[in-house]
Scaffold this motif. Structure first.
Motif, short mmCIF file in Angstrom:
data_model
loop_
_atom_site.label_atom_id
_atom_site.label_comp_id
_atom_site.label_asym_id
_atom_site.label_seq_id
_atom_site.Cartn_x
_atom_site.Cartn_y
_atom_site.Cartn_z
N LEU A 116 34.50 71.45 32.73
CA LEU A 116 33.83 70.16 32.47
C LEU A 116 32.42 70.44 31.99
O LEU A 116 31.70 71.25 32.60
CB LEU A 116 33.78 69.33 33.76
CG LEU A 116 32.89 68.08 33.70
CD1 LEU A 116 33.50 67.01 32.81
CD2 LEU A 116 32.63 67.51 35.10
N VAL A 117 32.03 69.77 30.90
CA VAL A 117 30.66 69.88 30.41
C VAL A 117 30.12 68.46 30.25
O VAL A 117 30.77 67.62 29.63
CB VAL A 117 30.62 70.60 29.04
CG1 VAL A 117 29.22 70.49 28.41
CG2 VAL A 117 31.00 72.06 29.20
N VAL A 160 38.35 72.11 27.29
CA VAL A 160 37.26 71.74 28.20
C VAL A 160 37.03 70.25 28.02
O VAL A 160 37.07 69.74 26.89
CB VAL A 160 35.98 72.54 27.85
CG1 VAL A 160 34.79 72.05 28.66
CG2 VAL A 160 36.20 74.03 28.07
N LEU A 161 36.83 69.55 29.12
CA LEU A 161 36.50 68.13 29.05
C LEU A 161 35.00 67.97 28.83
O LEU A 161 34.21 68.56 29.56
CB LEU A 161 36.92 67.44 30.35
CG LEU A 161 36.51 65.98 30.51
CD1 LEU A 161 37.18 65.10 29.46
CD2 LEU A 161 36.87 65.49 31.92
N GLU A 180 34.63 76.66 19.63
CA GLU A 180 33.28 76.12 19.85
C GLU A 180 32.76 76.56 21.21
O GLU A 180 33.44 76.38 22.22
CB GLU A 180 33.33 74.59 19.86
CG GLU A 180 33.37 73.95 18.51
CD GLU A 180 32.07 74.07 17.75
OE1 GLU A 180 31.01 73.74 18.30
OE2 GLU A 180 32.11 74.50 16.59
N PRO A 181 31.56 77.12 21.27
CA PRO A 181 31.02 77.45 22.59
C PRO A 181 30.81 76.16 23.40
O PRO A 181 30.55 75.11 22.81
CB PRO A 181 29.67 78.10 22.27
CG PRO A 181 29.59 78.23 20.80
CD PRO A 181 30.65 77.41 20.17
N PRO A 182 30.92 76.23 24.73
CA PRO A 182 30.86 75.01 25.55
C PRO A 182 29.43 74.56 25.89
O PRO A 182 29.26 73.76 26.78
CB PRO A 182 31.61 75.44 26.82
CG PRO A 182 31.34 76.89 26.93
CD PRO A 182 31.20 77.42 25.53
N ILE A 187 23.60 73.45 22.56
CA ILE A 187 22.31 74.14 22.71
C ILE A 187 22.47 75.35 23.64
O ILE A 187 22.71 75.18 24.83
CB ILE A 187 21.24 73.18 23.30
CG1 ILE A 187 21.07 71.97 22.38
CG2 ILE A 187 19.92 73.91 23.52
CD1 ILE A 187 20.12 70.91 22.92
N PRO A 188 22.34 76.56 23.10
CA PRO A 188 22.42 77.74 23.98
C PRO A 188 21.12 77.89 24.75
O PRO A 188 20.05 77.63 24.21
CB PRO A 188 22.60 78.90 22.99
CG PRO A 188 21.95 78.43 21.74
CD PRO A 188 22.06 76.93 21.71
#
Ligand SMILES: C[S@@+](CC[C@H](N)C(=O)[O-])C[C@H]1O[C@@H](n2cnc3c(N)ncnc32)[C@H](O)[C@@H]1O
Length: 365
Positions: A116-117, A160-161, A180-182, A187-188
């Protein structure tokens, strides 16, 4: 749309949610619109200047079954892109959870979500939502875990949700797109080390993370490889390459920071980046010269055509009004004048301001 048990407006959506730097919604919207047209996707873009995002809302009838989750665009001006599923409006601040769970009930993948993000726009209106996003994220995560909707081990391939909070009473439910990075908002979280010669170091660090796949980072950044850095001062990019143990020729008439030179791997050459050429082919050329982007693109094309470097990462500064047109023109110059097919990857990174960062390399075929 239907009105949920708690009076909330719950609207199923099919389309894309794309995050961007506030002020670049127009460029992002234009890219989404034209890529949709090219791919035969019918729908419309929703974007408002300063919001830090754009939505592409697919017309459900135009969407062949099962095709919605396949990525059909990766816009340059998107920091992160998600598959949009549901929009919730008129949320009650005393109970945001119930309508979210009601909507999620119908979206739930067979093996649950792999994570979850919770995210929010990087805009003036969106940044104050950060504490609410954190707190609500904890509540949603606990509720998902109780229902067994979140994988404990993350072993099953599952999206990922993403929960995007746009206002205290307005949120979007979305899922990750492949590759896609989560990172929330795209924003890293990179930390600037004290000895970094400039904040620009983060730009190249982010570019290496975003534009290269892990195995490429591993294979293409090996100790002893040779690089040139055009427009290097005060040395942030050179320093990042030196931290990967590359030998760097830093080309700039300006002074280099002591911390860059202290690496022992950076040779400072006071010269013009537009006339410098290496004596033998290099592994890398990077370029952050503040110059007209078309002039930079033409010079990079020369490097690739002449085989002076295997690959390159460079910045195109975009202080003009018609930024997307300028990007198209520059990438066209690069393709045409390099005289070879290129693997081109371009992105406006989080650490980019009015500019984009491009990776280019002759394509394997
Ligand atoms: C944005 S700064 C580079 C910052 C650097 N990448 C870092 O990480 O510290 C741009 C640099 O380009 C240099 N520059 C501009 N035109 C140049 C040219 N024709 N030849 C060499 N350097 C140039 C400037 O002197 C300036 O130091």
């Amino acid at each position: 749309m239907h009105t949920g048990r708690s009076g909330v407006e719950i609207t199923p959506r099919e389309g894309l949610l794309a995050w961007c730097r506030p002020g670049f919604e127009g460029e992002l919207a234009a890219e989404l619109g034209r890529d949709a047209a090219r791919e035969g996707r019918i729908g419309h873009v929703r974007a408002r200047r300063g919001d830090g995002l754009a939505l592409f809302l697919l017309d459900p009838s135009s969407c062949p079954p099962g095709s919605a989750d396949r990525p059909w665009t990766r816009p340059i001006f998107a920091r992160g892109i998600r598959r949009l599923r549901t929009e919730l409006r008129a949320l009650d601040p005393t109970d945001r959870l119930s309508p979210v769970l009601e909507a999620l009930e119908t979206l739930r993948p067979p093996h649950g979500w792999s994570g979850l993000v919770v995210e929010h726009p990087d805009s003036d209106a969106g940044k104050p939502l950060a504490p609410l996003a954190r707190g609500f994220g904890r509540v949603v995560e606990a509720a998902l875990a109780r229902r067994g909707w979140l994988q404990r081990d993350g072993v099953q391939a599952a999206p990922v949700l993403h929960l995007a909070l746009l206002a205290t009473d307005h949120l979007l439910l979305a899922e990750s797109c492949a590759g896609e990075p989560p990172w929330p908002g795209g924003i890293p979280r990179l930390r600037l080390l004290r000895e970094a010669p400039s904040r620009s170091a983060l730009k190249l660090e982010e570019a290496l993370l975003v534009l290269l796949r892990p195995e490429e980072r591993q294979g293409w950044l090996q100790p002893g490889m040779q690089a040139a850095d055009l427009g290097a001062a005060p040395g942030g990019w050179s320093w990042v390459l030196a931290r990967h143990h590359l030998d760097v020729t830093a080309v700039d008439n300006g002074p280099m920071a002591a911390s860059a030179l202290a690496t022992g791997l950076i040779r400072h050459l006071r010269a013009d980046g537009f006339t410098f050429r290496p004596q033998r082919p290099l592994d890398w050329m990077v370029c952050d010269m503040v110059e007209q982007p078309a002039r930079v693109a033409a010079r990079i094309a020369t490097w690739l055509r002449e085989g002076w470097c295997r690959q390159t990462i460079f910045n195109l500064k975009l202080p003009m009004k018609k930024r997307l047109e300028e990007v198209d023109r520059c990438l066209g110059i690069l393709q045409d004048r390099s005289g070879r097919a290129l693997d081109l990857r371009a992105r406006q990174l989080y650490h980019d301001r009015e500019e984009i960062t491009v990776f280019a390399r002759p394509s394997a075929s």
